[in-house]
Design an enzyme around this catalytic site. Structure first.
Site, PDB file in Angstrom:
ATOM      1  N   GLY A 144      19.039 -39.122  28.182  1.00  0.00           N
ATOM      2  CA  GLY A 144      20.215 -38.895  28.424  1.00  0.00           C
ATOM      3  C   GLY A 144      20.777 -38.438  27.084  1.00  0.00           C
ATOM      4  O   GLY A 144      20.638 -39.063  26.019  1.00  0.00           O
ATOM      5  N   CYS A 145      22.115 -37.587  27.101  1.00  0.00           N
ATOM      6  CA  CYS A 145      22.565 -37.339  25.997  1.00  0.00           C
ATOM      7  C   CYS A 145      23.283 -38.494  25.332  1.00  0.00           C
ATOM      8  O   CYS A 145      23.302 -38.609  24.177  1.00  0.00           O
ATOM      9  CB  CYS A 145      23.583 -36.248  26.135  1.00  0.00           C
ATOM     10  SG  CYS A 145      24.791 -36.432  27.719  1.00  0.00           S
ATOM     11  N   TYR A 146      24.160 -39.197  26.285  1.00  0.00           N
ATOM     12  CA  TYR A 146      24.985 -40.406  25.578  1.00  0.00           C
ATOM     13  C   TYR A 146      23.855 -41.373  25.119  1.00  0.00           C
ATOM     14  O   TYR A 146      24.038 -42.138  24.208  1.00  0.00           O
ATOM     15  CB  TYR A 146      25.850 -41.056  26.569  1.00  0.00           C
ATOM     16  CG  TYR A 146      27.251 -40.438  26.929  1.00  0.00           C
ATOM     17  CD1 TYR A 146      27.991 -40.449  25.956  1.00  0.00           C
ATOM     18  CD2 TYR A 146      27.736 -40.171  28.111  1.00  0.00           C
ATOM     19  CE1 TYR A 146      29.216 -40.022  26.262  1.00  0.00           C
ATOM     20  CE2 TYR A 146      28.743 -39.442  28.388  1.00  0.00           C
ATOM     21  CZ  TYR A 146      29.463 -39.321  27.403  1.00  0.00           C
ATOM     22  OH  TYR A 146      30.722 -38.795  27.459  1.00  0.00           O
TER      23      TYR A 146
END
EC number: 1.2.1.38
Length: 333
Positions: A144-146
């Protein structure tokens, strides 16, 4: 003829960035790009930045994708697993969705709901030993990006014993492209510009992924929507477990990581410096009042947080140098 690559979910922001990177990759040939509502449209109509890429978006089905050597799945969460299960075993797959990231079925049910599809090799090459596992895999779950921004900041400190895993606090701001391309009232320019707004406070779906990847046992995460198209800036704090310089721990951990840069003392990460790159910028210090360790992490959520990371994983899976077709440097101004 290069390595044949297909992109499912190519009409979204991450899918468009994948097409841009794959089309410019010296070893890849785009043989298929698929979509749902946008099927039948030319790629350069849906993504004007890709003018000259002579490709029409097809329907997302196994037959369209099965002839590729490698398939990127840039589909909404919960839609990758069924499609991946219908692809031939010899076709390598990188899933940008969440379907195969979590090892714990309970965590999946708690944060996503529905049936857990099982876990694939986790696609963050900078974690110890992960580069080799990715290279030996035919199925890889992109981060995921975060999770990418926070894990790169935190994992070495916990692994080194420098930070306690029990009390990690994160506040991270993300650009609006992280919410996808679908039209939503709260993402209108009139709503976003001139505003910072928290969302999914205490319940964000990347929490179990971050805990799984870093070894954290207690994580408080507040995500914030920022008035910019792309980028993530994460502030990660933790209680020190022993007296060390956190910057030195990070510098040692990433000494040979081409896309992770621990900045010189006095320079702090900011999102614009990573725009369009596959890099993550880090800086660390110790809070003079509380004594907590503080790490700032910046990356492009569509780059190292999504499409760039996916291409980096694909390079490893295909035996190519992991930097192939990817930029270390950002675009400015």
């Amino acid at each position: 003829m290069g390595i044949r690559v297909a992109v499912a979910g190519a009409s979204g922001y991450a899918g468009g960035e994948l097409l841009r990177l794959v089309a410019g990759h010296p070893e890849f040939e785009v043989v298929a790009a698929t979509a749902h509502r946008q099927a039948g449209h030319r790629v350069d109509v849906v993504h004007p930045q890709l003018t000259g890429l002579d490709l029409v978006l097809g329907e997302t089905d196994p037959a369209t994708l099965a002839d590729a050597d490698l398939v990127f799945l840039a589909l909404p969460h919960g839609e990758s697993a069924a499609l991946a299960a219908q692809l031939p075993a010899e076709v390598r797959v990188v899933d940008l969705g969440a379907d195969h990231r979590l090892a714990d079925p309970y965590a999946w049910a708690q944060y996503y709901g529905g049936t857990h599809a099982g876990s694939w090799t986790y696609g963050l090459p900078e974690l110890p030993g992960q580069r080799e596992l990715i290279a030996d895999s035919t199925r890889v779950a992109n981060t995921g990006c975060y999770a990418a921004a926070i894990t790169l900041a935190l994992a070495p400190l916990i692994a080194d014993g420098a930070a306690s895993p029990a009390d990690v606090v994160v506040v991270a701001a993300s650009g609006t492209s992280g919410a996808g391309r679908a039209a939503k009232p709260h993402l209108l320019a009139s709503e976003v510009l001139g505003d910072l707004s928290p969302y999914r406070v205490g319940t964000h779906q990347h929490v179990p992924e971050i805990k799984q990847a870093t070894g954290a046992t207690g994580l408080s995460f507040t995500p914030v929507l920022a008035p910019m198209p792309r980028g993530i800036l994460a502030t990660v704090t933790a209680v020190p477990a022993r007296g060390v310089d956190p910057q030195q721990v990070l510098a040692q951990a990433y000494a040979h990581a081409p896309f992770v840069h621990v900045l010189p003392e006095g320079r702090w990460p900011h999102t614009a410096a990573t725009l369009g790159s596959n890099s993550c910028h880090l800086q660390a210090t110790v809070d003079v009042d509380s004594g907590r360790l503080i790490v700032l992490s910046a990356l492009d959520n569509l780059g190292k947080g999504a499409a760039g990371q996916a291409v980096q994983n694909a390079n490893l899976m295909l035996g190519l140098p992991e930097t192939t077709g990817l930029s270390v440097w950002g675009v400015a101004p």
